[in-house]
Enzyme design. Structure first.
Site, PDB file in Angstrom:
ATOM      1  N   ASP A 185     -13.095  -7.215   0.480  1.00 30.17           N
ATOM      2  CA  ASP A 185     -11.909  -6.367   0.345  1.00 30.17           C
ATOM      3  C   ASP A 185     -10.682  -7.270   0.293  1.00 30.17           C
ATOM      4  OD1 ASP A 185     -10.556  -4.028   0.045  1.00 30.17           O
ATOM      5  OD2 ASP A 185     -11.043  -3.206   2.005  1.00 30.17           O
ATOM      6  N   HIS A 219      -2.176  -1.101  -6.804  1.00 29.99           N
ATOM      7  CA  HIS A 219      -3.015   0.060  -7.066  1.00 29.99           C
ATOM      8  C   HIS A 219      -2.291   0.955  -8.057  1.00 29.99           C
ATOM      9  CE1 HIS A 219      -5.073   3.887  -5.290  1.00 29.99           C
ATOM     10  NE2 HIS A 219      -5.566   3.550  -6.454  1.00 29.99           N
ATOM     11  N   ARG A 255       0.827  -1.215   0.000  1.00 29.72           N
ATOM     12  CA  ARG A 255       0.000   0.000   0.000  1.00 29.72           C
ATOM     13  C   ARG A 255       0.862   1.267   0.000  1.00 29.72           C
ATOM     14  NH1 ARG A 255      -3.984  -1.038   4.825  1.00 29.72           N
ATOM     15  NH2 ARG A 255      -2.078  -1.930   5.671  1.00 29.72           N
ATOM     16  N   GLN A 256       2.147   1.120   0.325  1.00 32.05           N
ATOM     17  CA  GLN A 256       3.051   2.299   0.308  1.00 32.05           C
ATOM     18  C   GLN A 256       3.653   2.403  -1.093  1.00 32.05           C
ATOM     19  OE1 GLN A 256       2.433   3.543   3.183  1.00 32.05           O
ATOM     20  NE2 GLN A 256       1.601   1.591   3.878  1.00 32.05           N
ATOM     21  N   ASP A 285     -14.066   0.493  -1.689  1.00 28.18           N
ATOM     22  CA  ASP A 285     -13.358   1.577  -2.375  1.00 28.18           C
ATOM     23  C   ASP A 285     -13.064   1.183  -3.819  1.00 28.18           C
ATOM     24  OD1 ASP A 285     -11.234  -0.206  -2.157  1.00 28.18           O
ATOM     25  OD2 ASP A 285     -10.424   0.768  -0.375  1.00 28.18           O
ATOM     26  N   LYS A 291     -14.319   5.802  -0.876  1.00 24.85           N
ATOM     27  CA  LYS A 291     -13.736   5.885   0.477  1.00 24.85           C
ATOM     28  C   LYS A 291     -12.822   7.097   0.607  1.00 24.85           C
ATOM     29  CE  LYS A 291     -10.367   2.893   2.011  1.00 24.85           C
ATOM     30  NZ  LYS A 291      -9.908   1.572   2.417  1.00 24.85           N
TER      31      LYS A 291
HETATM   32  C1  R5P Z   1      -6.938  -0.282   0.967  1.00 21.60           C
HETATM   33  O1  R5P Z   1      -6.678   0.321   0.023  1.00 21.60           O
HETATM   34  C2  R5P Z   1      -7.268  -1.734   1.068  1.00 21.60           C
HETATM   35  O2  R5P Z   1      -7.863  -2.246  -0.062  1.00 21.60           O
HETATM   36  C3  R5P Z   1      -8.151  -1.955   2.280  1.00 21.60           C
HETATM   37  O3  R5P Z   1      -9.394  -1.319   2.074  1.00 21.60           O
HETATM   38  C4  R5P Z   1      -7.521  -1.373   3.497  1.00 21.60           C
HETATM   39  O4  R5P Z   1      -6.238  -1.876   3.623  1.00 21.60           O
HETATM   40  C5  R5P Z   1      -8.310  -1.689   4.738  1.00 21.60           C
HETATM   41  O5  R5P Z   1      -7.658  -1.081   5.799  1.00 21.60           O
HETATM   42  P1  R5P Z   1      -8.323  -0.922   7.215  1.00 21.60           P
HETATM   43  O6  R5P Z   1      -8.811  -2.263   7.661  1.00 21.60           O
HETATM   44  O7  R5P Z   1      -7.206  -0.386   8.089  1.00 21.60           O
HETATM   45  O8  R5P Z   1      -9.422   0.078   7.099  1.00 21.60           O
END
Ligand code: R5P
Length: 270
Positions: A222, A132, A97-98, A171, A194
């Protein structure tokens, strides 16, 4: 088993998956002893010969910082012991994610961790990495990589267990998983918008999801549940719109901190 079989070693906590893999044709179980010296440093010892053998290290990488060093030591040791190749099976690939520098002075950790892994092992197999802004692992890894998709398994479970599901991704990024699962199940799907302003601060735009789909069982899908705040925000939104309590389905249940209890509480009280 024969001398050409790849030896499979589990890093601590990965014994079940390593055991399963070692029972498949072409693989053979190996033992990696892993303990800490009195000062906390790691001592690793491979108890089976690996010279000229292909080897597999099984090591999922949630809460990765300590695990990455252990993995690096294990892979380096296998190479020193003469292993022909070291393959890493890491169902959860961390730091993805980074994928950009979000603030001045930051680096791109996804790229850095991919560089570290590329130097440590010869190939990588993982499950649905969070891609992403980086479109494919080839952009950041210099070794062969293979991605296993969880969608067919999620779809199989939903088709068996849920009557008239409505799949919802929290999202835009989740559209890739939600659409694939929905296509197999043959059910409608929606994706929310989101906004995250902090680790635990998540807001979802109040789009209306009802209409035709209002009578269906919502299933939130997700790739990762980390703090659980994304799922919690989605549960609240759905309940505000009169849906039944949703089922929460994720590929990687990282569950940081109080995520599991907070999620269960949100679902109970919604
Ligand atoms: C984010 O882009 C991922 O797809 C998840 O939505 C995210 O990692 C969920 O994170 P958390 O449980 O901290 O809200």
């Amino acid at each position: 088993m024969n001398a050409g079989d790849a030896r499979v070693f589990a890093l601590p906590g990965n014994e079940d998956l390593a055991g399963f893999l070692a029972r498949q044709p072409g693989f053979e179980a190996g033992t990696l002893q892993c303990r800490a010296f009195a000062d906390g440093e790691t001592r690793l010892r491979f108890l089976d010969p690996v010279e000229n053998r292909d080897t597999v290290l099984v090591c999922t990488l949630d809460r990765p910082d300590d695990k990455l060093l252990r993995l690096y030591l294990a892979a380096s040791t296998l190479r020193e012991l003469g292993a022909r190749r070291v393959l890493l099976l890491a169902p959860y690939l961390p730091y993805m994610r980074q994928d950009r520098a979000f603030a001045p002075g930051e680096g791109v950790s996804a790229r850095q961790v991919a560089g570290l892994l590329s130097r440590s092992v010869d190939a990588l197999v993982t499950v649905d990495p969070h891609l992403h802004r980086i479109a494919s692992l080839d952009q950041i890894f210099s070794i062969p990589t293979r991605v296993v998709a969880a969608a067919p398994w999620l779809a199989g479970w939903i088709a068996r267990e849920v009557r008239e599901p409505l799949l919802i991704g929290p999202d835009a990024e989740s559209a890739q998983w939600v659409s694939a699962v929905a296509a197999t199940v043959g059910c409608p799907w929606r994706v929310l918008e989101k906004h995250r302003s902090g680790d635990r601060e998540v807001r979802l735009d109040p789009v209306a999801l009802g209409g035709e789909s209002g009578r269906r069982q919502p299933v939130l899908i997700d790739d990762i549940i980390a703090t659980g705040r994304t799922q919690i925000a989605a549960i609240r939104l759905l309940r505000e719109q009169g849906f039944a309590a949703p089922l929460c389905v994720a590929v990687h249940a990282v569950f940081a901190g109080d995520a599991a209890t907070a999620l269960a509480a949100a679902r109970r009280s919604s």
